[in-house]
Design an enzyme around this catalytic site. Structure first.
Site, PDB file in Angstrom:
ATOM      1  N   MET A 147      -2.054   2.582 -36.609  1.00  0.00           N
ATOM      2  CA  MET A 147      -1.757   2.506 -38.034  1.00  0.00           C
ATOM      3  C   MET A 147      -0.239   2.540 -38.241  1.00  0.00           C
ATOM      4  O   MET A 147       0.519   2.878 -37.358  1.00  0.00           O
ATOM      5  CB  MET A 147      -2.409   3.682 -38.775  1.00  0.00           C
ATOM      6  CG  MET A 147      -3.912   3.739 -38.585  1.00  0.00           C
ATOM      7  SD  MET A 147      -4.759   2.387 -39.383  1.00  0.00           S
ATOM      8  CE  MET A 147      -5.182   3.153 -40.931  1.00  0.00           C
ATOM      9  N   CYS A 148       0.158   2.238 -39.425  1.00  0.00           N
ATOM     10  CA  CYS A 148       1.572   2.113 -39.735  1.00  0.00           C
ATOM     11  C   CYS A 148       1.960   3.197 -40.726  1.00  0.00           C
ATOM     12  O   CYS A 148       1.144   4.003 -41.136  1.00  0.00           O
ATOM     13  CB  CYS A 148       1.848   0.748 -40.326  1.00  0.00           C
ATOM     14  SG  CYS A 148       1.105  -0.591 -39.377  1.00  0.00           S
ATOM     15  N   GLN A 149       3.222   3.219 -41.094  1.00  0.00           N
ATOM     16  CA  GLN A 149       3.639   4.130 -42.153  1.00  0.00           C
ATOM     17  C   GLN A 149       4.501   3.376 -43.162  1.00  0.00           C
ATOM     18  O   GLN A 149       5.211   2.427 -42.814  1.00  0.00           O
ATOM     19  CB  GLN A 149       4.392   5.335 -41.570  1.00  0.00           C
ATOM     20  CG  GLN A 149       3.477   6.227 -40.732  1.00  0.00           C
ATOM     21  CD  GLN A 149       3.831   7.712 -40.839  1.00  0.00           C
ATOM     22  OE1 GLN A 149       4.676   8.127 -41.628  1.00  0.00           O
ATOM     23  NE2 GLN A 149       3.157   8.521 -40.034  1.00  0.00           N
TER      24      GLN A 149
END
Lengths: 254, 254
Positions: free
Chosen positions: A1-3
């Site tokens: 996942m990313c931020q």
């Protein structure tokens, strides 16, 4: 996942403090190492930086940490690849032009089986689900309004569009056209509104403090939106699942 | 008037040497001080840097001079404002997406009375004649071909489009989609093709030399296109008035 990291303010403000803590998550306090990017609106213009290197090592990220670019709308992203290879064209944020304005978009999450037909003029350059969703949003906005609508009208349309995408997976996103910043949460997203009286803030991801009262005027207002709180001594407000907020002049308006 | 710099090569190459001399013209050896920009293709992705400061002072230009970003297609521009105010949205190069590819455009010159109606999806964000012309070219390309055409087909279409714009004034431009670089001259444009055996080059705008033979492989080919020759000890070929050339893999193909 990313931020995700977003900033919206009523006066041009730099994000060197917030970006410094955020970038630590791209290799030090987090493993979001598959590229990063940041876009700064300057009136209608955009400065757009993307890099497929880790933000902790990237010479361009180093410039951003130390060169105080002033902006009222900023969107940044650090990537951990889930769909799409590690390459420059898959780095968020993405930029498109519509109605003579640039639109900047970054997404955190995974979308399953969301590949609607793109029958208009917006097509992804890279291979991510995120850019495909962005192109679909741009296509549907262009169909819904003849010219740049008011911010409340755009917010209504974006709520409808986000509700059609969100059932396909995790859809936290930030979008800006330089006039406002829209933020949608399906899982993790927090925001803070800083205004007078400004206080000291301590980064959660590195040993760095700043006293905002020495850098601000009493009329300044700054909202910061982020996947996980950036500071350890302030109260961050969580978004509810499915919530879309619009930030204008440093304040959450809806 | 402005100045243009383009690079097209068959292997990813940095432009730190050429850009260093070119940037001198934005304050030292020339007065092109109203902003600058540069775009680097990396496969289908683009790194795009624009700044409304003089390139001789800009911290971002300083990064570009010292950080060897590798690319096969580069377009740079230093601006002396003639139409449109000094602002970020008026800095070249401009970027748009068409057929799932980014297109990068920069222009040197002035166009009089060329404001054709833009009835499709490409609209200028800033106020320059250059961005208006770019949007018109994108619109006409989109009407002429259903998908990304071959490079020879694109070259034919671009020749027709350039011939319709050029009578309106001075129309030197560089355009790239990452597969090729097109260059059109109506007044000043020069190019050089560097290949084995590589030799030493001396910048015309500052006291700097580089021996390309130490930095290259025998199969490397690099073409550089610029408003005025960048080096003092090499032979640069002038474009004829009205000539459009396409550069692929470091060679002028037509």
């Amino acid at each position: 996942m990313c931020q995700l990291l977003g900033m919206n303010s009523n006066t041009p403000t730099d994000v060197t403090f917030s970006f410094s803590g955020f970038a630590q998550r791209a290799g030090h306090t987090g493993d979001h190492c598959d590229g990063w990017g940041i876009a700064f609106f300057e009136n209608k213009g955009v400065r757009h930086f993307v890099d497929h290197q880790r933000a902790v090592d990237s010479p361009i990220a180093d410039l951003i940490r130390h060169y105080p670019i002033q902006s009222c709308n900023v969107i940044a992203h650090i990537r951990k690849a889930t769909q799409g290879v590690v390459s420059l064209e898959n780095c968020h944020p993405f930029v498109r032009e519509l109605w003579g304005r640039y639109w900047v978009f970054a997404h955190n999450g995974d979308l399953k089986d969301f590949r609607p037909r793109l029958h208009s003029h917006f097509h992804p350059v890279g291979s991510t689900d995120s850019e495909h969703a962005f192109c679909w949003i741009m296509q549907e906005l262009a169909k819904s309004h003849a010219d740049v609508p008011s911010i409340p009208e755009l917010t209504l349309t974006l709520r409808e569009l986000a509700a059609r995408i969100a059932p396909h997976g995790t859809f936290n996103f930030l979008l800006s056209n330089g006039q406002a910043l829209w933020a949608h949460a399906s899982t993790h997203l927090y925001y803070i509104e800083r205004q007078h009286p400004f206080a000291e803030a301590q980064l959660a991801d590195e040993d760095m403090r700043v006293d905002f009262s020495t850098q601000t005027a009493p009329t300044d207002r700054v909202a910061v939106i982020v996947t996980a709180p950036l500071t350890s001594n302030e109260t961050w407000h969580p978004f509810r699942a499915g919530e879309l907020k619009v930030f204008v002049d440093g304040i959450a308006c809806a």
